[in-house]
Write a protein that holds these residues in place. Structure first.
Motif: not given
Length: 497
Positions: A213-224, A266-281
């Protein structure tokens, strides 16, 4: 992947074995003209009524099912697709390759809508699951569910796991050998090596389920920020836990927390940083009040999987809450915006020489620093590994920048592919973030490993500077390692603009 095979009918009449006719759902085509008024069993197969369940009918012609998916055109006047995972069970008696069939599934299928493109009906399975599925339908007995690796790769992967404590461990190669299951295979192996399964009386099935479940909750489309990065951090954490100064002081509880935090940091990391989440509400920014947004999400996601898997359900409620709290403390320490805070505290302890690993609080602080080192240790690897990680993280940065440009947002630092290069980013990262941390870590544990990491760090920094100078001489400011990504592809957790 679903592969459809034509269902053949055997050309000759021959008696049906009793064990076939006695089975529930056994299919037979009777050649008795008194029953169906047709002497040719091939013609019977074209009729819907040509199914016999009479165990006394010893003159029936029987068929056998082939492959993972069957088009039963001879039995019905319409096309019926049978999925490999539904309606079939392995034969429990003898070695003959007959399969059970649930006829309710056959009759519940919709009417044929004509030929369907193979890409639409094809089911994406990992190579590991496809191999197990194909072995099953070839009549091989089912494998032990506790086996983590495919038989075809066990030898090579196990050879690598024997050297899992080597700092030159190639996680990319290991991920290929395990068919993309590096995090599950590595973590399960380390739990076993450290004796955590026996010490905490863990159910191995629940443990494997949790790791999957942990492995599947990581996003494979994220390069890093994907499962391979989590496996790499877990391997680095293992190397640090084996350091003499820590090995003789850490308890099984500390080791358990360290490995869990590394695997889920880094579980369920969306591939963007915190500032992006903040500026997009983004709702996560609102939920955690713009403070350690991603780290809080990783922690809560990990807690959710721990509770869902029931891995530690046998522990007392007090111990479970303590584990969840300390796990959060470790994961929150990976917030890069708090780097100077932790580094200053670490440097002060080393200056005073007051770190006592007999103290639980001090051991926990050292685990926090070890996880921070493991999280950003890529520049301390060999050039071949470090360069791959550098290109992947920069690709992720640039993809975020492309999205910000498309939606007329302020481009985050390091995310503009027109202004930044991999070399520039890495030189600054090494100089201001990585080097200060690993210098202090070498003060804490002055071992061969810490000196090796500093050595690679210096070589890699020189390598990036040389590459930067080469680009300046050639007059080429672009980095060929990156091409324009499609900004329409938004990260999964960041589509609310």
């Amino acid at each position: 992947m679903e592969v459809c095979y034509q269902l053949p009918v055997l050309p000759l009449d021959r008696p049906v074995p009793k064990h076939v006719l006695s089975r529930r759902g056994a299919i037979s085509f009777s050649s008795s003209s008194s029953l169906f008024g047709c002497p040719d069993p091939r013609q019977l197969s074209q009729r819907r009524g040509a199914i016999s369940y009479d165990s006394s009918d010893q003159t029936a012609v029987y068929i056998r099912m082939l492959g993972a998916c069957v088009i039963f055109k001879q039995l019905f006047s319409r096309d019926v697709r049978v999925r490999s995972r539904v309606g079939f069970e392995p034969e429990r008696r003898g070695s003959h390759p007959y399969l059970y069939i649930d006829f309710r599934i056959l009759h519940s299928c919709p009417e044929s809508v004509g030929p369907v493109c193979s890409r639409k009906v094809r089911r994406l399975l990992s190579f590991q699951r496809y191999l197990h599925c194909s072995r099953f339908f070839r009549g091989f007995p089912p494998q032990n569910p506790l086996y983590i690796l495919d038989d075809d790769y066990t030898g090579q992967a196990k050879c690598m796991l024997e050297k899992v404590g080597n700092w030159n461990f190639d996680i990319f190669l290991f991920d290929r050998l395990t068919n993309g299951n590096s995090l599950v295979s590595l973590s399960f192996h380390l739990f076993s090596c450290f004796g955590l399964i026996e010490f905490f009386h863990l159910d191995m099935v629940k443990l494997r389920r949790f790791l999957v479940m942990v492995q599947e909750d990581y996003h494979n489309q994220n390069p890093y920020h994907n499962a391979v990065h989590a496996a790499d951090v877990t391997q680095a954490m293992h190397c640090y836990l084996k350091e003499p100064k820590l090995c003789k002081s850490l308890t099984p509880w500390d080791i358990l927390l360290g490995l869990l935090a590394a695997a889920t940091h880094d579980l369920d990391h969306p591939g963007v940083n915190q500032s992006f989440l903040i500026k997009t509400n983004h709702y996560l920014a609102s939920l955690y009040k713009n403070t350690s947004v991603l780290e809080n999400h990783h922690w809560r996601s990990a807690v959710g999987l721990l509770r869902e898997s029931g891995l530690f359900a046998h522990l007392s409620a007090e111990d479970r809450l303590k584990m969840e709290s300390e796990l959060g403390s470790l994961i929150l320490a990976t917030d890069i915006s708090r780097q100077n805070e932790y580094l200053s505290q670490f440097r002060a302890h080393l200056d005073r020489e007051d770190l006592c690993l007999d103290d639980a609080g001090h051991r926990h602080f050292i685990l926090q620093m070890a996880l921070k080192c493991a999280d950003i240790c890529n520049p301390c690897r060999t050039w071949e590994l470090s360069k791959q990680w550098s290109e992947k993280v920069t690709q992720e940065f640039f993809h975020q920048g492309d999205i910000e440009k498309k939606y007329k947002l302020e481009v985050s630092p390091l995310c503009d592919r027109q202004l930044e290069t991999v070399a520039d980013i890495q030189i600054g990262f090494i100089t201001y973030v990585v080097e200060p941390l690993f210098v202090e870590w070498a003060r804490f544990t002055d071992t061969r490993l810490s000196q090796t990491m500093l050595g690679y760090l210096g070589l890699n920094k020189a390598g990036w500077k040389g590459m930067l100078q080469g680009q300046a001489v050639s007059g080429d400011d672009t980095d060929p390692a990156f091409e324009e990504n499609d900004p329409d592809t938004l990260p999964q957790e960041s589509r609310e603009l």
